[in-house]
Design a protein around this motif. Sequence first.
Motif, PDB file in Angstrom:
ATOM      1  N   PRO A 321       0.805  -1.230   0.000  1.00 46.94           N
ATOM      2  CA  PRO A 321       0.000   0.000   0.000  1.00 46.94           C
ATOM      3  C   PRO A 321       0.835   1.277   0.000  1.00 46.94           C
ATOM      4  CG  PRO A 321      -0.817  -1.565   1.633  1.00 46.94           C
ATOM      5  CD  PRO A 321       0.506  -2.060   1.183  1.00 46.94           C
ATOM      6  N   THR A 322       2.129   1.159   0.312  1.00 43.76           N
ATOM      7  CA  THR A 322       2.988   2.348   0.349  1.00 43.76           C
ATOM      8  C   THR A 322       3.660   2.618  -0.996  1.00 43.76           C
ATOM      9  OG1 THR A 322       5.007   1.171   1.035  1.00 43.76           O
ATOM     10  CG2 THR A 322       3.457   1.813   2.771  1.00 43.76           C
ATOM     11  N   CYS A 323       3.548   1.692  -1.954  1.00 48.99           N
ATOM     12  CA  CYS A 323       4.240   1.849  -3.235  1.00 48.99           C
ATOM     13  C   CYS A 323       3.648   3.015  -4.026  1.00 48.99           C
ATOM     14  CB  CYS A 323       4.160   0.565  -4.051  1.00 48.99           C
ATOM     15  SG  CYS A 323       5.194  -0.764  -3.414  1.00 48.99           S
ATOM     16  N   GLN A 324       4.535   3.800  -4.639  1.00 50.29           N
ATOM     17  CA  GLN A 324       4.129   4.960  -5.416  1.00 50.29           C
ATOM     18  C   GLN A 324       4.498   4.835  -6.888  1.00 50.29           C
ATOM     19  OE1 GLN A 324       5.724   8.477  -3.523  1.00 50.29           O
ATOM     20  NE2 GLN A 324       5.250   7.705  -1.481  1.00 50.29           N
ATOM     21  N   THR A 325       5.384   3.891  -7.205  1.00 49.72           N
ATOM     22  CA  THR A 325       5.800   3.672  -8.592  1.00 49.72           C
ATOM     23  C   THR A 325       5.504   2.225  -8.964  1.00 49.72           C
ATOM     24  OG1 THR A 325       7.577   5.309  -8.435  1.00 49.72           O
ATOM     25  CG2 THR A 325       7.723   3.709 -10.225  1.00 49.72           C
ATOM     26  N   PHE A 461      -7.168  -1.309 -15.608  1.00 47.30           N
ATOM     27  CA  PHE A 461      -6.288  -1.568 -14.466  1.00 47.30           C
ATOM     28  C   PHE A 461      -5.224  -0.481 -14.351  1.00 47.30           C
ATOM     29  CE2 PHE A 461      -2.277  -3.355 -12.895  1.00 47.30           C
ATOM     30  CZ  PHE A 461      -2.673  -3.738 -11.621  1.00 47.30           C
ATOM     31  N   VAL A 462      -4.528  -0.212 -15.448  1.00 45.67           N
ATOM     32  CA  VAL A 462      -3.491   0.817 -15.439  1.00 45.67           C
ATOM     33  C   VAL A 462      -4.089   2.179 -15.124  1.00 45.67           C
ATOM     34  CG1 VAL A 462      -1.814   2.062 -16.862  1.00 45.67           C
ATOM     35  CG2 VAL A 462      -1.946  -0.430 -16.995  1.00 45.67           C
ATOM     36  N   GLY A 463      -5.277   2.458 -15.700  1.00 50.61           N
ATOM     37  CA  GLY A 463      -5.894   3.757 -15.525  1.00 50.61           C
ATOM     38  C   GLY A 463      -6.300   4.073 -14.100  1.00 50.61           C
ATOM     39  N   HIS A 464      -6.615   3.042 -13.298  1.00 49.78           N
ATOM     40  CA  HIS A 464      -7.117   3.317 -11.944  1.00 49.78           C
ATOM     41  C   HIS A 464      -6.023   3.256 -10.885  1.00 49.78           C
ATOM     42  CE1 HIS A 464      -6.731  -0.798 -10.603  1.00 49.78           C
ATOM     43  NE2 HIS A 464      -7.433  -0.576  -9.518  1.00 49.78           N
ATOM     44  N   LEU A 465      -4.787   2.935 -11.280  1.00 50.19           N
ATOM     45  CA  LEU A 465      -3.721   2.816 -10.289  1.00 50.19           C
ATOM     46  C   LEU A 465      -3.453   4.130  -9.566  1.00 50.19           C
ATOM     47  CD1 LEU A 465      -1.092   0.538 -12.098  1.00 50.19           C
ATOM     48  CD2 LEU A 465      -2.555  -0.046 -10.158  1.00 50.19           C
ATOM     49  N   GLY A 466      -3.527   5.242 -10.300  1.00 49.46           N
ATOM     50  CA  GLY A 466      -3.263   6.529  -9.665  1.00 49.46           C
ATOM     51  C   GLY A 466      -4.390   6.983  -8.770  1.00 49.46           C
ATOM     52  N   GLU A 467      -5.602   6.886  -9.252  1.00 51.01           N
ATOM     53  CA  GLU A 467      -6.760   7.413  -8.516  1.00 51.01           C
ATOM     54  C   GLU A 467      -7.103   6.569  -7.300  1.00 51.01           C
ATOM     55  OE1 GLU A 467     -11.510   8.395  -9.302  1.00 51.01           O
ATOM     56  OE2 GLU A 467     -10.215   7.728 -10.940  1.00 51.01           O
ATOM     57  N   ILE A 468      -7.100   5.258  -7.454  1.00 48.89           N
ATOM     58  CA  ILE A 468      -7.541   4.376  -6.366  1.00 48.89           C
ATOM     59  C   ILE A 468      -6.380   3.965  -5.462  1.00 48.89           C
ATOM     60  CG2 ILE A 468      -8.707   2.215  -5.797  1.00 48.89           C
ATOM     61  CD1 ILE A 468     -10.492   4.309  -7.120  1.00 48.89           C
ATOM     62  N   HIS A 469      -5.248   3.634  -6.060  1.00 51.20           N
ATOM     63  CA  HIS A 469      -4.136   3.074  -5.282  1.00 51.20           C
ATOM     64  C   HIS A 469      -2.973   4.043  -5.096  1.00 51.20           C
ATOM     65  CE1 HIS A 469      -6.108  -0.800  -5.252  1.00 51.20           C
ATOM     66  NE2 HIS A 469      -6.250  -0.752  -6.554  1.00 51.20           N
ATOM     67  N   ASN A 472       2.019   7.278  -8.246  1.00 55.24           N
ATOM     68  CA  ASN A 472       2.369   8.524  -8.923  1.00 55.24           C
ATOM     69  C   ASN A 472       2.998   8.302 -10.287  1.00 55.24           C
ATOM     70  OD1 ASN A 472       1.541   9.994  -6.631  1.00 55.24           O
ATOM     71  ND2 ASN A 472       3.547   9.719  -5.669  1.00 55.24           N
ATOM     72  N   LYS A 473       3.540   7.100 -10.513  1.00 53.04           N
ATOM     73  CA  LYS A 473       4.223   6.831 -11.777  1.00 53.04           C
ATOM     74  C   LYS A 473       3.975   5.384 -12.184  1.00 53.04           C
ATOM     75  CE  LYS A 473       8.515   8.237 -12.388  1.00 53.04           C
ATOM     76  NZ  LYS A 473      10.000   8.299 -12.333  1.00 53.04           N
ATOM     77  N   VAL A 474       3.681   5.176 -13.473  1.00 51.28           N
ATOM     78  CA  VAL A 474       3.522   3.833 -14.035  1.00 51.28           C
ATOM     79  C   VAL A 474       4.474   3.729 -15.226  1.00 51.28           C
ATOM     80  CG1 VAL A 474       1.956   2.171 -15.089  1.00 51.28           C
ATOM     81  CG2 VAL A 474       1.115   3.701 -13.299  1.00 51.28           C
ATOM     82  N   MET A 475       5.295   2.674 -15.243  1.00 55.80           N
ATOM     83  CA  MET A 475       6.291   2.498 -16.286  1.00 55.80           C
ATOM     84  C   MET A 475       6.151   1.122 -16.932  1.00 55.80           C
ATOM     85  SD  MET A 475       9.744   4.027 -14.499  1.00 55.80           S
ATOM     86  CE  MET A 475      10.713   3.693 -15.975  1.00 55.80           C
ATOM     87  N   LEU A 476       6.476   1.054 -18.210  1.00 56.83           N
ATOM     88  CA  LEU A 476       6.548  -0.213 -18.938  1.00 56.83           C
ATOM     89  C   LEU A 476       8.010  -0.454 -19.267  1.00 56.83           C
ATOM     90  CD1 LEU A 476       5.310  -2.627 -20.374  1.00 56.83           C
ATOM     91  CD2 LEU A 476       4.824  -1.148 -22.334  1.00 56.83           C
ATOM     92  N   LEU A 477       8.548  -1.574 -18.789  1.00 54.36           N
ATOM     93  CA  LEU A 477       9.966  -1.896 -18.943  1.00 54.36           C
ATOM     94  C   LEU A 477      10.065  -3.267 -19.593  1.00 54.36           C
ATOM     95  CD1 LEU A 477      12.748  -0.717 -18.144  1.00 54.36           C
ATOM     96  CD2 LEU A 477      12.577  -2.014 -16.021  1.00 54.36           C
ATOM     97  N   SER A 489       2.230   0.727 -24.806  1.00 52.41           N
ATOM     98  CA  SER A 489       2.154   1.816 -23.835  1.00 52.41           C
ATOM     99  C   SER A 489       1.144   2.870 -24.260  1.00 52.41           C
ATOM    100  CB  SER A 489       3.538   2.446 -23.633  1.00 52.41           C
ATOM    101  OG  SER A 489       4.036   2.976 -24.842  1.00 52.41           O
ATOM    102  N   ASP A 490       1.087   3.169 -25.559  1.00 54.19           N
ATOM    103  CA  ASP A 490       0.092   4.122 -26.052  1.00 54.19           C
ATOM    104  C   ASP A 490      -1.321   3.575 -25.868  1.00 54.19           C
ATOM    105  OD1 ASP A 490       2.103   5.837 -26.776  1.00 54.19           O
ATOM    106  OD2 ASP A 490       2.120   5.235 -28.881  1.00 54.19           O
ATOM    107  N   LEU A 491      -1.478   2.279 -26.096  1.00 59.11           N
ATOM    108  CA  LEU A 491      -2.792   1.654 -25.996  1.00 59.11           C
ATOM    109  C   LEU A 491      -3.310   1.668 -24.562  1.00 59.11           C
ATOM    110  CD1 LEU A 491      -4.726   0.240 -28.020  1.00 59.11           C
ATOM    111  CD2 LEU A 491      -3.763  -1.928 -27.238  1.00 59.11           C
ATOM    112  N   LEU A 492      -2.401   1.459 -23.602  1.00 60.06           N
ATOM    113  CA  LEU A 492      -2.804   1.361 -22.201  1.00 60.06           C
ATOM    114  C   LEU A 492      -2.710   2.687 -21.460  1.00 60.06           C
ATOM    115  CD1 LEU A 492      -1.174  -2.043 -21.164  1.00 60.06           C
ATOM    116  CD2 LEU A 492      -3.476  -1.615 -22.026  1.00 60.06           C
ATOM    117  N   GLY A 493      -2.182   3.711 -22.122  1.00 55.75           N
ATOM    118  CA  GLY A 493      -2.075   5.016 -21.467  1.00 55.75           C
ATOM    119  C   GLY A 493      -0.907   5.117 -20.513  1.00 55.75           C
ATOM    120  N   ILE A 494       0.180   4.366 -20.785  1.00 56.72           N
ATOM    121  CA  ILE A 494       1.392   4.440 -19.959  1.00 56.72           C
ATOM    122  C   ILE A 494       2.325   5.475 -20.576  1.00 56.72           C
ATOM    123  CG2 ILE A 494       3.376   3.172 -19.069  1.00 56.72           C
ATOM    124  CD1 ILE A 494       1.692   0.654 -19.143  1.00 56.72           C
TER     125      ILE A 494
END
Length: 642
Positions: A321-325, A461-469, A472-477, A489-494
């Motif tokens: 719950p403390t993760c931000q990235t 899933f990717v879209g709600h990570l910022g608002e609900i959980h 602050n940052k979502v990355m695709l590696l 990444s464009d398709l998922l909004g990353i």
Amino acid sequence: MTDQAVSGVLERIDDALSAPVLNRAILVATLLAMIAHFILLWVGPEMAGGYHSADLPLFALFALGGVPILMQLAIKLLRREMGADFLAAIAFVTGVWLGEYLAASLIILMLTGGQVLESFAMRKASSALNALARRMPSVAHRKEVNGDISDIALDDIKIDDLIAVFPHETAPVDGIVVDGHGSMDESYLTGEPYVVAKAPGTAVLSGAINGEAVLIIRAEKCAQDSRYAQIMNVMAEAEQKRPHIRRLGDQIGAWFAPAALLFALLVGYLSGDSSRFLAVLVVATPCPLLIAIPITVMSAISIAARRGIVIRDPTVLERLPTCQTAIFDKTGTLTYGRPELVDVLPGAGFEADFVLRLTAGLERYSKHPLASAVLKAAQNKKLPLDEVSHASEKPGQGLSGQVDGHEVVVTHRNKLVKSDPDIAALLPETAAGLECVVLINGKYGATFRFRDTPRAEGESFVGHLGEIHHFNKVMLLSGDRESEVSYLSDLLGIRESLASQSPEQKVAIVRAEAATAPTLFMGDGINDAPALAVATVGIAFGKESAVTADAAGAVIPEASLVTVDELLHISMAMRRILLQSVIGGMVLSILAMGFAAAGYITPVAGALLQEGIDVIAILNALRLAIRHDIDADISSEQREDL
């Protein structure tokens, strides 16, 4: 003796006292001693000096389990450490001093029980490395000049040695096939769930598992320089530099324990009454830290297991719950890992099925994930696969070979623009997604277009990570090509994505992000194991690799982002209830400390009161075990659509 040497000696003694075998032995002895105590309390006689025969088993327990506790207390004092178990150790001594032998036994039970549960649930730091080492052969089979096969140690392999890889063996070094046709499973290394065909000229990665046929490979690197060894080295470095995360109980106890002890000493000094000191200390014992936390964590582990989630490291539930990235691998994590051929655009003078048939024959010998999509498309059309006399696939050079007398090359648009602009001018306009270009006998044959299907729940899933959980940052590696990674990444909004990343580069990126903010990394395959190990929280996706599971704190065997979301909610609920139990229990303890300091609570009454506080904290902690409303943010209707 230097301070460093003294610290090393203390650490070795502490490790010995905290050994799982010793803790299990003390735990069993504690249970047996308490059972014997209650039996003798019922049938045993009184003894001289005010003692009861029922106390004898507890005295024996104090000799076995109390001495390690006192030694650990002394070590903590030398280290100037005061955690949640510090006051428990003080309370143990106080309990023996007051003659509260059963209470002292319960403290031993709490301390050893918590340590046994934690050591049982948490992985050992070396487990991933052991799993890696077990997969490699101990010897290699070198083909001599006279044709004989001799077994040699891996370290004795030299570049250009001919190495025989027998059926179902693991390739010991990176090399090139010089004789034989077969297949190898490289999924453990690449994360791609594909078996790759092998023919003369194709590359072999160390760590790949051979199929049914014997392959002769020419060593391109020594064993210690090969890909598998590099991953092991990165994994070892990752384990050594694994971030030290303090447990929540230790964080709270670090300030509560010294404050409570100081308050008790102050009360005893000002009042001149040692019983008040003891009463304050007894009610201050942070039993909610020692009992409520393990109960809450084990309840969360049980809920997670019912949802198909394996928790290997309980601290994952505290830290998540403390993760931000959030950093995600691509194939098999945000996608299904099953790219599909959706279009064949033939060049002038070629038919789509003819190009597909020749390309599919060659793609049997490719390790690229798009190869299986070409093969599947040819199988669906029932096209025969022609024999390949030679195949070669070098990094950045594409796939080439001779199929049914035709020279076939599978490459990409950017390379053609530089090497053959005349052919590049014949290509159709670029489109979103993945593509490759096929040349037949030096002429433009066709453009193949693919889709590596994103998971149905990926965008939401990717879209709600910022608002609900609160990420602050979502990355695709990913280790995949730039075009594939950018498309997804464009398709998922990353917004941030990095392609063509090696395991070493992934580790550096994840470590850098974790140094800035608590970081979640999700991936599969051995190539993701080092990054999983250095992240604040590592989640292994799928069930392809035991090595990846060993490196991760949590494993989701049945790959689904819905299940990941459930894990996020389970951890949030656990942390919320845990904080309620711990803080609520400590507030009650603080209030009781005030009454004890004023002389309204005796040490014996304080012990009973503390037990009542413990019961309240435990009952609150047990609420998590009976909850059924912890669910993902995706509704039931959406799940049925998925």
